[in-house]
Design an enzyme around this catalytic site. Structure first.
Site, PDB file in Angstrom:
ATOM      1  N   GLY A  11      44.945  -2.800  12.657  1.00 14.17           N
ATOM      2  CA  GLY A  11      46.030  -2.356  13.468  1.00 14.17           C
ATOM      3  C   GLY A  11      46.095  -2.938  14.628  1.00 14.17           C
ATOM      4  O   GLY A  11      45.328  -2.902  15.471  1.00 14.17           O
ATOM      5  N   VAL A  23      41.023 -13.966  27.521  1.00 14.01           N
ATOM      6  CA  VAL A  23      39.968 -14.933  26.563  1.00 14.01           C
ATOM      7  C   VAL A  23      40.628 -16.285  26.920  1.00 14.01           C
ATOM      8  O   VAL A  23      39.665 -17.096  27.351  1.00 14.01           O
ATOM      9  CB  VAL A  23      40.032 -14.579  25.106  1.00 14.01           C
ATOM     10  CG1 VAL A  23      39.216 -15.425  24.248  1.00 14.01           C
ATOM     11  CG2 VAL A  23      39.499 -13.089  24.928  1.00 14.01           C
ATOM     12  N   ARG A  72      45.270  -7.376   7.488  1.00 13.99           N
ATOM     13  CA  ARG A  72      44.093  -6.968   7.051  1.00 13.99           C
ATOM     14  C   ARG A  72      44.043  -7.809   5.686  1.00 13.99           C
ATOM     15  O   ARG A  72      44.568  -7.972   5.135  1.00 13.99           O
ATOM     16  CB  ARG A  72      44.055  -5.558   6.556  1.00 13.99           C
ATOM     17  CG  ARG A  72      44.526  -4.605   7.801  1.00 13.99           C
ATOM     18  CD  ARG A  72      44.404  -3.087   7.310  1.00 13.99           C
ATOM     19  NE  ARG A  72      44.422  -2.267   8.624  1.00 13.99           N
ATOM     20  CZ  ARG A  72      45.370  -1.485   9.061  1.00 13.99           C
ATOM     21  NH1 ARG A  72      46.488  -1.564   8.250  1.00 13.99           N
ATOM     22  NH2 ARG A  72      45.178  -0.810  10.040  1.00 13.99           N
ATOM     23  N   ASP A 103      36.535  -1.383  13.738  1.00 14.97           N
ATOM     24  CA  ASP A 103      35.182  -1.386  13.156  1.00 14.97           C
ATOM     25  C   ASP A 103      35.196  -2.311  11.964  1.00 14.97           C
ATOM     26  O   ASP A 103      34.242  -2.991  11.780  1.00 14.97           O
ATOM     27  CB  ASP A 103      34.946   0.102  12.362  1.00 14.97           C
ATOM     28  CG  ASP A 103      33.985   0.961  13.523  1.00 14.97           C
ATOM     29  OD1 ASP A 103      33.584   0.333  14.592  1.00 14.97           O
ATOM     30  OD2 ASP A 103      33.853   2.066  13.525  1.00 14.97           O
ATOM     31  N   THR A 125      41.913  -0.675  19.600  1.00 15.68           N
ATOM     32  CA  THR A 125      42.775   0.069  18.588  1.00 15.68           C
ATOM     33  C   THR A 125      43.202   1.350  19.344  1.00 15.68           C
ATOM     34  O   THR A 125      42.380   1.657  20.108  1.00 15.68           O
ATOM     35  CB  THR A 125      41.668   0.613  17.415  1.00 15.68           C
ATOM     36  OG1 THR A 125      42.181   1.630  16.856  1.00 15.68           O
ATOM     37  CG2 THR A 125      40.286   0.907  17.831  1.00 15.68           C
ATOM     38  N   ASP A 129      38.156   5.201  18.431  1.00 19.06           N
ATOM     39  CA  ASP A 129      37.124   5.573  17.522  1.00 19.06           C
ATOM     40  C   ASP A 129      35.920   4.544  17.190  1.00 19.06           C
ATOM     41  O   ASP A 129      35.355   4.647  16.309  1.00 19.06           O
ATOM     42  CB  ASP A 129      37.695   5.690  15.959  1.00 19.06           C
ATOM     43  CG  ASP A 129      38.433   4.459  15.370  1.00 19.06           C
ATOM     44  OD1 ASP A 129      38.621   3.566  16.219  1.00 19.06           O
ATOM     45  OD2 ASP A 129      38.810   4.634  14.218  1.00 19.06           O
ATOM     46  N   GLY A 170      45.182   8.795  14.802  1.00 15.27           N
ATOM     47  CA  GLY A 170      43.903   8.414  15.171  1.00 15.27           C
ATOM     48  C   GLY A 170      42.923   8.282  14.060  1.00 15.27           C
ATOM     49  O   GLY A 170      41.558   8.478  14.228  1.00 15.27           O
ATOM     50  N   ARG A 171      43.543   8.134  12.942  1.00 18.40           N
ATOM     51  CA  ARG A 171      42.674   8.082  11.690  1.00 18.40           C
ATOM     52  C   ARG A 171      41.694   9.099  11.290  1.00 18.40           C
ATOM     53  O   ARG A 171      42.106  10.280  11.515  1.00 18.40           O
ATOM     54  CB  ARG A 171      41.927   6.730  11.757  1.00 18.40           C
ATOM     55  CG  ARG A 171      41.677   6.035  10.377  1.00 18.40           C
ATOM     56  CD  ARG A 171      40.906   5.035  10.224  1.00 18.40           C
ATOM     57  NE  ARG A 171      41.826   3.613  10.952  1.00 18.40           N
ATOM     58  CZ  ARG A 171      42.418   2.830  10.006  1.00 18.40           C
ATOM     59  NH1 ARG A 171      42.375   3.050   8.635  1.00 18.40           N
ATOM     60  NH2 ARG A 171      43.123   1.885  10.593  1.00 18.40           N
TER      61      ARG A 171
HETATM   62  O1  F6P Z   1      44.125   2.256  13.465  1.00 20.67           O
HETATM   63  C1  F6P Z   1      45.291   2.334  14.109  1.00 20.67           C
HETATM   64  C2  F6P Z   1      46.226   3.373  13.090  1.00 20.67           C
HETATM   65  O2  F6P Z   1      47.563   3.282  13.582  1.00 20.67           O
HETATM   66  C3  F6P Z   1      45.559   4.710  12.751  1.00 20.67           C
HETATM   67  O3  F6P Z   1      45.755   5.482  13.646  1.00 20.67           O
HETATM   68  C4  F6P Z   1      46.139   4.891  11.538  1.00 20.67           C
HETATM   69  O4  F6P Z   1      45.505   5.740  10.665  1.00 20.67           O
HETATM   70  C5  F6P Z   1      46.612   3.247  10.704  1.00 20.67           C
HETATM   71  O5  F6P Z   1      46.481   2.595  11.854  1.00 20.67           O
HETATM   72  C6  F6P Z   1      47.775   3.403   9.943  1.00 20.67           C
HETATM   73  O6  F6P Z   1      47.842   2.056   9.672  1.00 20.67           O
HETATM   74  P1  F6P Z   1      48.913   1.373   8.799  1.00 20.67           P
HETATM   75  O7  F6P Z   1      49.801   0.763  10.083  1.00 20.67           O
HETATM   76  O8  F6P Z   1      48.451   0.393   8.136  1.00 20.67           O
HETATM   77  O9  F6P Z   1      49.725   2.350   8.190  1.00 20.67           O
END
Ligand code: F6P
Length: 320
Positions: A11, A23, A72, A103, A125, A129, A170-171
């Site tokens: 993300g 960098v 991803r 992670d 992120t 986390d 925040g997952r």
């Molecule tokens: O890791 C960042 C985040 O925004 C999390 O807070 C959330 O759970 C996830 O990514 C959402 O992912 P996506 O953008 O793939 O829906």
């Protein structure tokens, strides 16, 4: 000239561009050729490299998102994918890769390091986390965005004497919820790290504070707890207070990074290149007690996150 490369993965987060810029500039300063890899590991598998120079990162400090794009990749996670990616790096003369992400991205960086391409991770992120680091790039901007949004929700909540349930991202981590809840004076904050009882921790708190004159209520719910729409309905049924749920969503991932995100990203980007220049591999950069440090990736991935229960208790005490 040896080359190093930089990619953003997972993300996106505000401040990733500041890290890319650091960098690129630090790399050039240390005598490296610097390449950008587009769309994370997916781009690496497609050999999507771009030459970076001092000017290719001009005016990106204040930009949200990532100029390198992100993705991803499932294919990268296979042994064949890792070998292919390592080969692509070798073909391009890449002697090290800086991976900006979470992670999942660090697991990729470890695998690539073990396949012969030294990698350094930078925590990027909004979720905060990453156990080894007190701070992840993007967290401050996301929290400030969430705070502004809840402030706006409060205006209408107050006008209508309502209860507003606001779900933040925040997952599995409750940090955005905790900090946003405190900054907005939420009556209740629900996070995955602390067990809760809806009757005691939400309904009773609302009814108690109503007794002492409060007529509108904010409940902040972390994504890892979820169920904010049902919770709003339940609060309305149990208390008779008209309730609405808002899921803030991806608005929290966008926008111009705050000063903190720009500065930490710059420090971490510089440190990552320093580590590569010293011949280090499989390390992750972290902020610990105000200092930029580094850890072995495996050691970092095995660390346990510690939730700030003291801050959580403070929130409970003062939001009455
Ligand atoms: O890791 C960042 C985040 O925004 C999390 O807070 C959330 O759970 C996830 O990514 C959402 O992912 P996506 O953008 O793939 O829906």
């Amino acid at each position: 000239k040896d080359a190093i490369a930089v990619l953003t993965s997972g993300g996106d987060a505000p401040g990733m561009n500041a890290a890319v810029r650091a960098v690129v500039r630090s790399g050039i300063n240390k005598g490296f050729n610097v390449l950008g890899i587009k769309r994370g590991y997916r781009g690496l598998l497609k050999k999507d490299f771009v030459e970076m120079d001092l000017r290719s990162v001009t005016n990106i400090l204040s930009l949200g998102g990532t100029i390198l794009y992100t993705a991803r990749s499932k294919e990268f996670q296979t042994p064949e994918g890792i070998q292919h990616a390592a080969q692509n790096c070798m073909d391009m003369g890449v002697k090290g890769v800086v991976v900006i992400g979470g992670d999942g991205s660090f697991m990729g960086a470890r695998a690539l390091s073990e396949a012969g391409v030294p990698c350094i991770g930078i925590p990027g992120t909004i979720d905060n986390d990453i156990a080894c680091s007190d701070y992840t790039v993007g967290f401050d901007t996301a929290m400030n965005t969430a705070m502004e949004m809840v402030d706006k929700i409060r205006d209408t909540s107050q006008s209508h004497d309502r209860c507003s349930v606001v779900e933040v991202m925040g997952r599995r981590c409750g940090d955005i919820a905790l900090q946003t809840g405190i900054s907005c004076g939420a009556t209740a904050i629900l996070v995955p790290e602390v067990p809760y009882n809806i009757e005691k921790d939400v309904i009773s708190r609302i009814l108690e504070t109503r007794k002492n004159g409060k007529q509108h209520f904010i409940v902040v719910v972390a994504e890892g707890v979820g169920g904010s729409v049902d919770l709003a309905k339940y609060i309305e049924r149990r208390t008779g207070i008209e309730s609405r749920a808002t899921i803030l969503g991806h608005v929290q991932r966008g926008g111009s990074p705050t000063l903190r995100d720009r500065v930490v990203a710059s420090e971490m980007g510089y440190k990552a290149v320093e580590l590569l220049a010293e011949g280090k591999s499989k390390r992750v950069v972290a902020l610990k007690d105000g200092k930029i440090v580094d850890y072995d990736i495996t050691e970092a991935l095995n660390m346990e996150r510690v939730f700030d229960t003291h801050l959580y208790e403070i929130a409970k005490t003062i939001s009455m």
